[in-house]
Structure formats: structure tokens, C-alpha cells
Enzyme design. Structure first.
Site, PDB file in Angstrom:
ATOM      1  N   ARG A  17       0.838  -1.197   0.000  1.00 36.19           N
ATOM      2  CA  ARG A  17       0.000   0.000   0.000  1.00 36.19           C
ATOM      3  C   ARG A  17       0.880   1.257   0.000  1.00 36.19           C
ATOM      4  O   ARG A  17       0.397   2.358   0.215  1.00 36.19           O
ATOM      5  CB  ARG A  17      -0.950  -0.014   1.193  1.00 36.19           C
ATOM      6  CG  ARG A  17      -1.838  -1.248   1.234  1.00 36.19           C
ATOM      7  CD  ARG A  17      -2.861  -1.215   2.347  1.00 36.19           C
ATOM      8  NE  ARG A  17      -3.432  -2.530   2.564  1.00 36.19           N
ATOM      9  CZ  ARG A  17      -4.366  -3.091   1.814  1.00 36.19           C
ATOM     10  NH1 ARG A  17      -4.860  -2.427   0.771  1.00 36.19           N
ATOM     11  NH2 ARG A  17      -4.834  -4.298   2.079  1.00 36.19           N
ATOM     12  N   ASN A  18       2.175   1.047  -0.234  1.00 36.84           N
ATOM     13  CA  ASN A  18       3.142   2.135  -0.267  1.00 36.84           C
ATOM     14  C   ASN A  18       3.195   2.708  -1.681  1.00 36.84           C
ATOM     15  O   ASN A  18       3.685   2.057  -2.609  1.00 36.84           O
ATOM     16  CB  ASN A  18       4.523   1.608   0.154  1.00 36.84           C
ATOM     17  CG  ASN A  18       5.570   2.691   0.267  1.00 36.84           C
ATOM     18  OD1 ASN A  18       5.591   3.632  -0.517  1.00 36.84           O
ATOM     19  ND2 ASN A  18       6.452   2.553   1.230  1.00 36.84           N
ATOM     20  N   LYS A  21       6.517   2.705  -3.528  1.00 35.97           N
ATOM     21  CA  LYS A  21       6.943   1.433  -4.117  1.00 35.97           C
ATOM     22  C   LYS A  21       6.227   1.158  -5.432  1.00 35.97           C
ATOM     23  O   LYS A  21       6.830   0.649  -6.383  1.00 35.97           O
ATOM     24  CB  LYS A  21       6.688   0.280  -3.136  1.00 35.97           C
ATOM     25  CG  LYS A  21       7.744   0.103  -2.082  1.00 35.97           C
ATOM     26  CD  LYS A  21       7.549  -1.213  -1.352  1.00 35.97           C
ATOM     27  CE  LYS A  21       8.626  -1.438  -0.306  1.00 35.97           C
ATOM     28  NZ  LYS A  21       8.468  -2.741   0.383  1.00 35.97           N
ATOM     29  N   ASP A  80      10.175  -8.095  -0.234  1.00 38.45           N
ATOM     30  CA  ASP A  80      10.532  -7.798   1.145  1.00 38.45           C
ATOM     31  C   ASP A  80      11.986  -7.364   1.097  1.00 38.45           C
ATOM     32  O   ASP A  80      12.814  -7.996   0.435  1.00 38.45           O
ATOM     33  CB  ASP A  80      10.347  -9.015   2.058  1.00 38.45           C
ATOM     34  CG  ASP A  80      10.400  -8.614   3.525  1.00 38.45           C
ATOM     35  OD1 ASP A  80       9.884  -7.535   3.870  1.00 38.45           O
ATOM     36  OD2 ASP A  80      10.951  -9.382   4.346  1.00 38.45           O
ATOM     37  N   GLY A 164      12.622   5.112   3.716  1.00 35.25           N
ATOM     38  CA  GLY A 164      13.302   4.170   4.592  1.00 35.25           C
ATOM     39  C   GLY A 164      14.685   4.661   4.992  1.00 35.25           C
ATOM     40  O   GLY A 164      14.855   5.797   5.440  1.00 35.25           O
ATOM     41  N   TYR A 165      15.674   3.802   4.791  1.00 33.13           N
ATOM     42  CA  TYR A 165      17.044   4.108   5.189  1.00 33.13           C
ATOM     43  C   TYR A 165      17.853   4.761   4.068  1.00 33.13           C
ATOM     44  O   TYR A 165      19.073   4.920   4.185  1.00 33.13           O
ATOM     45  CB  TYR A 165      17.750   2.830   5.654  1.00 33.13           C
ATOM     46  CG  TYR A 165      17.127   2.193   6.876  1.00 33.13           C
ATOM     47  CD1 TYR A 165      17.526   2.565   8.163  1.00 33.13           C
ATOM     48  CD2 TYR A 165      16.144   1.219   6.754  1.00 33.13           C
ATOM     49  CE1 TYR A 165      16.964   1.985   9.289  1.00 33.13           C
ATOM     50  CE2 TYR A 165      15.568   0.629   7.873  1.00 33.13           C
ATOM     51  CZ  TYR A 165      15.982   1.027   9.140  1.00 33.13           C
ATOM     52  OH  TYR A 165      15.418   0.457  10.252  1.00 33.13           O
ATOM     53  N   ASP A 166      17.203   5.122   2.962  1.00 39.52           N
ATOM     54  CA  ASP A 166      17.902   5.727   1.828  1.00 39.52           C
ATOM     55  C   ASP A 166      18.792   6.910   2.211  1.00 39.52           C
ATOM     56  O   ASP A 166      19.888   7.070   1.651  1.00 39.52           O
ATOM     57  CB  ASP A 166      16.914   6.174   0.756  1.00 39.52           C
ATOM     58  CG  ASP A 166      16.374   5.017  -0.072  1.00 39.52           C
ATOM     59  OD1 ASP A 166      16.869   3.886   0.090  1.00 39.52           O
ATOM     60  OD2 ASP A 166      15.448   5.244  -0.871  1.00 39.52           O
ATOM     61  N   LYS A 186      18.884   5.728  -8.968  1.00 42.97           N
ATOM     62  CA  LYS A 186      18.660   4.759  -7.905  1.00 42.97           C
ATOM     63  C   LYS A 186      18.187   3.422  -8.463  1.00 42.97           C
ATOM     64  O   LYS A 186      18.690   2.356  -8.092  1.00 42.97           O
ATOM     65  CB  LYS A 186      17.646   5.308  -6.897  1.00 42.97           C
ATOM     66  CG  LYS A 186      17.355   4.345  -5.748  1.00 42.97           C
ATOM     67  CD  LYS A 186      16.253   4.892  -4.848  1.00 42.97           C
ATOM     68  CE  LYS A 186      15.810   3.845  -3.856  1.00 42.97           C
ATOM     69  NZ  LYS A 186      14.645   4.271  -3.060  1.00 42.97           N
ATOM     70  N   HIS A 191      19.017  -2.446  -4.910  1.00 48.75           N
ATOM     71  CA  HIS A 191      18.689  -3.830  -4.604  1.00 48.75           C
ATOM     72  C   HIS A 191      17.331  -4.201  -5.187  1.00 48.75           C
ATOM     73  O   HIS A 191      17.167  -5.279  -5.761  1.00 48.75           O
ATOM     74  CB  HIS A 191      18.681  -4.031  -3.091  1.00 48.75           C
ATOM     75  CG  HIS A 191      17.804  -3.065  -2.351  1.00 48.75           C
ATOM     76  ND1 HIS A 191      17.914  -1.699  -2.484  1.00 48.75           N
ATOM     77  CD2 HIS A 191      16.770  -3.258  -1.477  1.00 48.75           C
ATOM     78  CE1 HIS A 191      17.012  -1.098  -1.717  1.00 48.75           C
ATOM     79  NE2 HIS A 191      16.305  -2.018  -1.105  1.00 48.75           N
TER      80      HIS A 191
END
Length: 210
Positions: A17-18, A21, A80, A164-166, A186, A191
Site C-alpha cells: 500500500r506504499n 513502491k 521484502d 526508509g534508510y535511503d 537509484k 537492490h
């Protein structure tokens, strides 16, 4: 669900639901040559979120993709991913999104991790983003692909892109963090980009493209 819906070509449901993404993965899949319409899980509000009970990224991705494929009758993809810090033995890992205790609180997760690594110099701040991307079809066919992005953790966030941790991971060979890269830059090295480009090959092989 009718058989025509079950075999609708050119459409994939993404188990998230992001909105970030959905946009990011649509760009990755399009660049990889898969002309597909990507729907977020918000299009199917009656299907509940899946509890991520797996102990690996691959297990969690498959759990989500499998549930959505069975619930919608459409091919489903899920991923994930997380940050794995060498000095922490690979943590936060599968707990990356809830490292500070509440799922999806990016700032709290970032602040906690930086506090835990505050005394570590650059030589001990190596880390990588890891992603497992899964495809599940209503007939039970499943595929998984994985990707990594190696880098070093900054002492403070930098950049406003990504999520996130970007803002704290500086990819190897770069002077900028992931949050300072353009979306195209990016996606080319991330990943998630690597995992989904590999999964795109599986999607083409299975004949799901228009």
C-alpha cells in the site's frame, strides 16, 4: 472470480500500500521491457495485509504474493527488503521497517540505528540493502529473485528522495546517499531494481506480458 479475470493479460497486483513502491516498481518493470499495468493492494481493500512471519526476505515476499494472487485471481508480485548492517550481524534485516518498534516509522527507525552506530567509524559502517522479489500466479506457480546494494552508512541523513534508510546508505563508488540520487539513478543500481529486473525475466518467460 471469473476465468477471464483470472487470466487477464498485462496486469499485475503489487502487494503493498506504499505509493512510493508502486511508482518505483512500475518504472523498473517498464524499463526492463515488461509492458504491464501495476496495481497496488489498495485496489483490493477487502484482502487483509499479510503478517510477515517468515525468517527471510524471500519467505516474506512469497507469503505476500501468494496471498494476493489467491485473493484476486491475478498474478501478484511482492517484495521484502531491508538494511543489513555488518557490525550488527545483518540486523535490522527483516525487522528494518519496525526496528524502532512501530511499523513504517522511517524517522524513528533511522534515529535508533544511527544512535546504535554512533561510536562506529567508517571502517565499521559497511552495510547493504537486500531485496527478495516474488511472483505468484493463481495456479500456484512461484518465482523469487534477489538483489543487493552494497554501501557504507553515513553518520547523519542526507537527501530528500527515496524512503526508509535511503538517506544514510552511500552506495559503494558513490559520493551521494541513495536519497540524493535521482529515481533513475537509484533504480539502475538499487537492490530492488536488481531483484525486479531479474523477476521481469521470469515474467517474460511465463508469457505474462502484453
Amino acid at each position: 472470480m471469473s476465468s477471464s479475470a483470472q487470466h487477464q493479460p498485462g496486469r499485475l497486483v503489487l502487494a503493498t500500500r506504499n505509493a512510493h513502491k508502486v511508482t518505483e516498481l512500475q518504472a523498473i518493470l517498464t524499463d526492463a521491457g515488461t509492458d504491464l499495468e501495476l496495481l497496488g493492494a489498495d485496489a483490493y481493500p477487502d484482502i487483509p495485509d499479510v503478517k510477515e512471519t517468515g525468517v527471510t526476505f524471500a519467505e516474506n515476499a512469497l507469503l505476500k504474493a501468494r496471498t494476493l494472487a489467491q485473493g484476486t485471481g491475478l498474478p501478484a508480485v511482492a517484495d521484502d527488503s531491508g538494511l543489513c548492517v555488518d557490525v550488527l550481524g545483518g540486523a535490522p534485516g527483516i525487522f528494518s521497517a519496525r526496528w524502532a518498534g512501530r511499523h513504517g516509522d522511517d524517522k524513528a527507525n533511522l534515529d535508533l540505528l544511527l544512535a546504535q552506530l554512533a561510536d562506529m567509524d567508517a571502517a565499521h559502517r559497511s552495510a547493504h540493502f537486500a531485496c527478495a522479489a516474488a511472483l505468484a500466479l493463481p495456479d500456484g506457480t512461484e518465482r523469487v529473485a534477489e538483489g543487493r546494494l552494497l554501501g557504507t552508512l553515513r553518520h547523519a541523513p542526507s537527501g530528500t528522495g527515496g524512503f526508509g534508510y535511503d538517506p544514510i546508505l552511500q552506495p559503494d563508488g558513490e559520493t551521494r546517499t541513495c536519497a540524493e540520487l535521482t529515481p533513475e539513478e537509484k533504480n539502475a543500481i538499487s537492490h530492488r531494481g536488481r531483484a525486479f529486473r531479474a523477476l521481469a525475466r521470469e515474467i517474460r518467460d511465463l508469457g505474462l506480458v502484453r
